[in-house]
Design an enzyme around this catalytic site. Structure first.
Site, PDB file in Angstrom:
ATOM      1  NE  ARG A  35     -21.888  18.904 -10.902  1.00  0.00           N
ATOM      2  CZ  ARG A  35     -21.078  18.578 -11.892  1.00  0.00           C
ATOM      3  NH1 ARG A  35     -21.023  17.332 -12.321  1.00  0.00           N
ATOM      4  NH2 ARG A  35     -20.331  19.485 -12.473  1.00  0.00           N
ATOM      5  CE  LYS A 198      -3.470  18.698 -21.931  1.00  0.00           C
ATOM      6  NZ  LYS A 198      -4.520  18.146 -22.794  1.00  0.00           N
ATOM      7  N   GLY A 351     -15.130  21.915 -11.117  1.00  0.00           N
ATOM      8  CA  GLY A 351     -14.127  20.918 -11.480  1.00  0.00           C
ATOM      9  C   GLY A 351     -13.048  20.769 -10.433  1.00  0.00           C
ATOM     10  N   GLY A 374     -16.738  22.956 -16.813  1.00  0.00           N
ATOM     11  CA  GLY A 374     -16.696  23.421 -18.204  1.00  0.00           C
ATOM     12  C   GLY A 374     -17.536  24.669 -18.408  1.00  0.00           C
TER      13      GLY A 374
HETATM   14  P1  AMP Z   1      -7.197  21.411 -14.892  1.00  0.00           P
HETATM   15  O1  AMP Z   1      -8.233  20.357 -15.083  1.00  0.00           O
HETATM   16  O2  AMP Z   1      -6.606  21.935 -16.137  1.00  0.00           O
HETATM   17  O3  AMP Z   1      -7.673  22.503 -13.932  1.00  0.00           O
HETATM   18  O4  AMP Z   1      -5.977  20.693 -14.199  1.00  0.00           O
HETATM   19  C1  AMP Z   1      -6.041  20.124 -12.925  1.00  0.00           C
HETATM   20  C2  AMP Z   1      -4.911  19.167 -12.792  1.00  0.00           C
HETATM   21  O5  AMP Z   1      -3.703  19.844 -12.997  1.00  0.00           O
HETATM   22  C3  AMP Z   1      -4.818  18.521 -11.425  1.00  0.00           C
HETATM   23  O6  AMP Z   1      -5.089  17.156 -11.544  1.00  0.00           O
HETATM   24  C4  AMP Z   1      -3.377  18.775 -11.010  1.00  0.00           C
HETATM   25  O7  AMP Z   1      -2.758  17.646 -10.458  1.00  0.00           O
HETATM   26  C5  AMP Z   1      -2.711  19.127 -12.321  1.00  0.00           C
HETATM   27  N1  AMP Z   1      -1.510  19.959 -12.128  1.00  0.00           N
HETATM   28  C6  AMP Z   1      -1.393  21.117 -11.483  1.00  0.00           C
HETATM   29  N2  AMP Z   1      -0.106  21.542 -11.485  1.00  0.00           N
HETATM   30  C7  AMP Z   1       0.605  20.613 -12.142  1.00  0.00           C
HETATM   31  C8  AMP Z   1       1.986  20.473 -12.457  1.00  0.00           C
HETATM   32  N3  AMP Z   1       2.877  21.377 -12.089  1.00  0.00           N
HETATM   33  N4  AMP Z   1       2.368  19.379 -13.148  1.00  0.00           N
HETATM   34  C9  AMP Z   1       1.467  18.439 -13.522  1.00  0.00           C
HETATM   35  N5  AMP Z   1       0.159  18.518 -13.247  1.00  0.00           N
HETATM   36  C10 AMP Z   1      -0.275  19.590 -12.573  1.00  0.00           C
END
Ligand code: AMP
Length: 394
Positions: A35, A198, A351, A374
């Site tokens: 950054r 999620k 991110g 974000g």
């Molecule tokens: P996000 O911030 O929503 O992009 O999520 C990123 C996070 O999702 C990372 O820390 C990954 O370890 C987690 N992640 C990806 N696939 C899985 C999975 N199958 N089960 C649990 N965590 C996951």
């Protein structure tokens, strides 16, 4: 079109530049400088044009003055990168009478950095008092903090009401161009890859992108809610039961729009969440009760890679599995390799996706890696970013 720093004359003027210096710190040391280096082109240009620069940024989420969130290490690294002294004004009020004196002493082509804007409680509430304080030390305001553009704070929005001239910096311009062109005017086929933990975080993104892309690839933890929507058991995998209906609607919407929606056909499962957990690969409709899916399987890696072959524009947000554990990073690695080999515009959301691609060594093979997690997500949702909206048009 927003006014840019190429459209303004800053010679001899006090230029307040909102940067995104929200860098990760460990024991006071900066662990990732992306950054800071991303902000350099704007700072160098304004210095070369003879501006008197006052830089500001937030760092972390302090709820008031907090020595652990000081911007002092950033001033030090900036000085080294620029080859000149960046005067750091270490004041809990961020802007006070002493600041005015220091700003008055700034000569053309000199630069200072204010203390963390979140040391002022008004900052995140966009309250007028702090916006006016910031404006009192500026003739021109430049917003180059894409990573904070989705927040309406004093230093990103409020201040613009009280400064005569406003513009966006080069980093902001670059982010808006890459993300904007990809979403509004993509070279086709246009493929989006969504992963991460999620579904609920990505609902508006899925919804918006389904109206724009030719193919949508879904992996990561969010895929299991889609498996459930198709009637498969998911064992102890991540599942958002209250989003199963939404996942069904999206499967239907993809059909109606003629968008190819690809889900994993196999998945790497483990009996516990851990770096060294024993694991195996099973078909997506055969996850047993006590097993959790932590990555896409080999057949899926091949399926997704071949689905990307003819792509001309790709946007990727969210890892395909728990890439932090090498045993479950193969899916994310395979997609990073597939993107690196494409003759296409490849854009990585900020991110975790940016961290994954950099960590796996493919950062310099992508067309653009966004500095805003974000902010890039809200952009892909089709939302207007308040920090951009607040800047004057050309
Ligand atoms: P996000 O911030 O929503 O992009 O999520 C990123 C996070 O999702 C990372 O820390 C990954 O370890 C987690 N992640 C990806 N696939 C899985 C999975 N199958 N089960 C649990 N965590 C996951």
């Amino acid at each position: 079109m927003k006014k840019s720093i190429n459209d303004i004359n800053v010679k001899g003027k006090r230029v307040l530049v909102r940067c995104d210096f929200n860098v990760p710190l460990q024991e006071g040391k900066i662990t990732d400088e992306n950054r800071i280096t991303a902000a350099l082109p704007t700072i160098k240009k304004l210095l070369a044009d003879g501006g008197r620069l006052i830089l500001c940024s937030h760092l972390g989420k302090p709820k008031g003055p907090d020595p652990a969130a000081t911007l002092a290490p950033v001033a030090e690294r900036l000085s080294q990168h620029l080859g000149l002294t960046v005067k750091f004004h270490d004041c809990d009020c961020v802007v006070c009478d002493e600041t005015l004196t220091l700003v008055d002493q700034l000569k053309n082509g000199e630069v200072m950095l204010l203390q963390n804007t979140r040391f002022r409680k008004e900052e995140s509430k966009n309250e007028e008092a702090f916006s006016k304080d910031l404006a009192s030390i500026a003739d021109v305001y430049v917003n180059d903090a894409f990573g904070s553009a989705h927040r309406a704070h004093c230093s990103t929005v409020g201040v613009t009401q009280f400064v005569g001239e406003t513009a966006v910096g080069y980093l902001m311009e670059k982010e808006l161009k890459f993300l904007g062109d990809a979403v509004e005017n993509p070279e086709r086929p246009f493929v989006a890859i969504l992963g991460g933990a999620k579904v609920s975080d990505k609902i508006p993104v899925i919804n918006n992108l389904l109206g724009k892309v030719d193919k949508l690839i879904i992996g990561g933890g969010m895929a299991y809610t889609f498996f459930a929507a198709k009637g498969h058991g998911v064992g102890t995998s991540l599942l958002e039961a209250d989003r199963i209906e939404f996942a069904k609607e999206m499967l239907q919407k993809a059909k109606e729009k003629g968008v190819e929606l690809l889900l994993p056909v196999d998945t790497v499962v483990a009996q516990e969440f851990g770096k060294d957990a024993a694991h195996k690969t099973v078909a997506s409709d055969s996850i047993e009760d006590d097993w959790m899916g932590l990555d896409i399987g080999e057949k899926t890696r091949e399926l997704f890679t071949s689905a990307l072959k003819d792509a001309k524009t790709v946007i990727w947000n969210g890892p395909m599995g728990v890439f932090e554990f090498p045993n479950f990073a193969k899916g994310t690695l395979a997609l990073a390799q597939a993107l690196a080999a494409l003759d296409a515009t490849t854009i990585i959301g900020g991110g975790d996706s940016a961290a994954a691609v950099n960590q796996l060594g493919y950062g310099d093979k992508m067309t653009h890696i966004s500095t805003g997690g974000g902010a890039s997500l809200e952009f892909l949702e089709g939302k207007k970013l308040p920090g951009v909206e607040a800047v004057q048009d050309k």
